[in-house]
Scaffold this active site. Structure first.
Site, PDB file in Angstrom:
ATOM      1  N   ASP A 117      -1.713   4.355  -6.528  1.00 51.87           N
ATOM      2  CA  ASP A 117      -0.295   4.331  -6.184  1.00 51.87           C
ATOM      3  C   ASP A 117       0.461   5.509  -6.782  1.00 51.87           C
ATOM      4  O   ASP A 117       1.511   5.882  -6.281  1.00 51.87           O
ATOM      5  CB  ASP A 117       0.326   3.013  -6.649  1.00 51.87           C
TER       6      ASP A 117
ATOM      7  N   ARG B  28      10.209  -0.658  -4.780  1.00 54.15           N
ATOM      8  CA  ARG B  28       9.040  -0.753  -5.644  1.00 54.15           C
ATOM      9  C   ARG B  28       8.903   0.571  -6.400  1.00 54.15           C
ATOM     10  O   ARG B  28       8.751   1.618  -5.773  1.00 54.15           O
ATOM     11  CB  ARG B  28       7.774  -1.071  -4.844  1.00 54.15           C
TER      12      ARG B  28
ATOM     13  N   LYS C 109      -3.536  -0.999  -8.579  1.00 51.99           N
ATOM     14  CA  LYS C 109      -3.355  -2.444  -8.709  1.00 51.99           C
ATOM     15  C   LYS C 109      -3.961  -2.963 -10.010  1.00 51.99           C
ATOM     16  O   LYS C 109      -5.029  -2.533 -10.418  1.00 51.99           O
ATOM     17  CB  LYS C 109      -3.992  -3.149  -7.509  1.00 51.99           C
TER      18      LYS C 109
ATOM     19  N   GLN D 239      -5.097  -9.640  -2.597  1.00 49.13           N
ATOM     20  CA  GLN D 239      -5.160  -8.631  -1.533  1.00 49.13           C
ATOM     21  C   GLN D 239      -6.600  -8.274  -1.178  1.00 49.13           C
ATOM     22  O   GLN D 239      -6.892  -7.894  -0.050  1.00 49.13           O
ATOM     23  CB  GLN D 239      -4.408  -7.364  -1.957  1.00 49.13           C
TER      24      GLN D 239
ATOM     25  N   GLY E  47       0.854  -1.176   0.000  1.00 54.03           N
ATOM     26  CA  GLY E  47       0.000   0.000   0.000  1.00 54.03           C
ATOM     27  C   GLY E  47       0.893   1.230   0.000  1.00 54.03           C
ATOM     28  O   GLY E  47       1.812   1.335   0.825  1.00 54.03           O
ATOM     29  N   ALA E  48       0.656   2.143  -0.939  1.00 54.82           N
ATOM     30  CA  ALA E  48       1.576   3.270  -1.121  1.00 54.82           C
ATOM     31  C   ALA E  48       1.849   4.056   0.159  1.00 54.82           C
ATOM     32  O   ALA E  48       3.011   4.334   0.488  1.00 54.82           O
ATOM     33  CB  ALA E  48       1.047   4.185  -2.225  1.00 54.82           C
TER      34      ALA E  48
END
Length: 345
Positions: free
Chosen positions: A230, A86, A241, A189, A52-53
């Site tokens: 994100d 990431r 996502k 998720q 999760g950002a």
């Protein structure tokens, strides 16, 4: 409203460490990771123990404190290392830039900034929730379902989530609605995390497979789609996502509002459009050997068998009804309204 604490700093700045809920083990096990080195934090981000950002940004911020415990020269190197874990989520880059500006980079000074980032995200989540309530209030009487994808919940942030924040507050205020959660393949998720945390909070939640979304919309059960993000480009194109773009196209066809919920830290004005957003491609084993069980042939078994595993896709701004932030609502979504919201003019 968060069923499990997901990020915590344990101890003082000089000798403390970061404790993370290992989200790869949910919902079967509640397991915590004690990160005492930068590599521990890097690995936790890379393998999605923390994801999760906003949560990635918070974890990386605490990771610099751990680095500074080894000396003042270690923190800048740690920022570079953690930023590489990431590439798509932009929040982490903004957080690490704040920590790079701390002079001198002592553990105490860095911990103060890291805790501020954590607290600010908690407050941003609540603000997003309040600003997004209008969309749940506007649900048609015959379609009180809210569809969400992946996990933009309490487990992905320092507070009550982004996309889930209006849901938590609506539930708190006894507003009538129900949630449909996409399971979100390949790492689930939505089923492992979103359905878990919302149901644990007492919210009426129905889990569906990703490929059931069109059917559920066609039945008339969905009045709103809301997801996190994100990275949001300057023109409003939004990376989230993989599978989010699918829902935006479906929502457009079925005339259902498609809303993005994200704090200002998710906006990246230096990224002109969605085409400029780097898309992380993950290990094919997540598809061919999901959760340790073979689910598809591999290239070793069948030469010519290929796998493509992008972690994110990009939803064009023209498919987004509104973006809910901690500072208000952007509607309609295009470059001019985003620049006004971010006060870039």
């Amino acid at each position: 409203m968060n069923p499990l604490p997901n990020i915590a700093w344990i101890g003082d700045a000089a000798t403390g460490h970061l404790r993370l809920l290992d989200q790869t083990r949910l919902p079967a096990e509640e397991t915590y990771l004690d990160c005492t080195t930068v590599e521990h934090v890097y690995d936790a981000i890379k393998r999605l123990s923390v994801r999760g950002a906003p949560a990635i940004a918070i974890a990386a911020a605490y990771g610099t404190v751990i680095a500074a415990q080894q000396g003042p020269d270690a923190a800048p190197q740690a920022c570079d290392r953690l930023a590489s874990a990431r590439p798509t989520a932009v929040n982490v880059f903004g957080a690490l830039d704040r920590l790079r500006r701390v002079v001198p980079p002592t553990p105490d000074a860095l911990l103060s900034v890291a805790q501020a980032i954590h607290d600010e995200d908690r407050q941003a989540c609540h603000a997003i929730g309040h600003n997004g309530l209008r969309f749940i209030d506007a649900l048609p009487v015959q379609a009180r379902g809210v569809l969400t994808h992946c996990n933009a919940g309490a487990l992905a942030t320092g507070g009550i989530g982004t996309a889930t924040a209006p849901m938590y507050l609506a539930h708190q205020h006894h507003k009538p609605f129900r949630v449909f959660a996409d399971e979100t393949r390949p790492l689930l998720q939505g089923s492992r995390l979103t359905a878990f945390e919302l149901a644990a909070a007492g919210i009426d939640t129905t889990l569906i497979c990703d490929d059931m979304a069109a059917h559920v919309m066609q039945r008339g059960d969905i009045g709103l789609v809301i997801t996190g993000a994100d990275r949001i480009a300057r023109n409003g194109d939004t990376a989230n996502k993989i599978g989010t773009y699918n829902l935006a196209v479906l929502a457009k066809h079925h005339r259902i509002p498609f809303v993005i919920a994200a704090p200002l830290t998710t906006f990246n004005p230096d990224t002109p459009t969605g085409q400029d957003i780097p898309i992380e491609e993950r290990n094919p084993v997540e598809i061919t050997n999901a959760f340790g069980k073979p689910t598809a042939p591999t290239a070793e078994q069948l030469p010519g068998m290929n796998t493509y595993n992008p972690a994110f896709d990009v939803t064009p701004a023209e498919l987004i009804t509104a973006i809910v932030t901690d500072q208000g609502v952007i509607q309609p979504v295009h470059q001019d309204t985003i620049e006004q919201h971010l006060q870039l003019n």
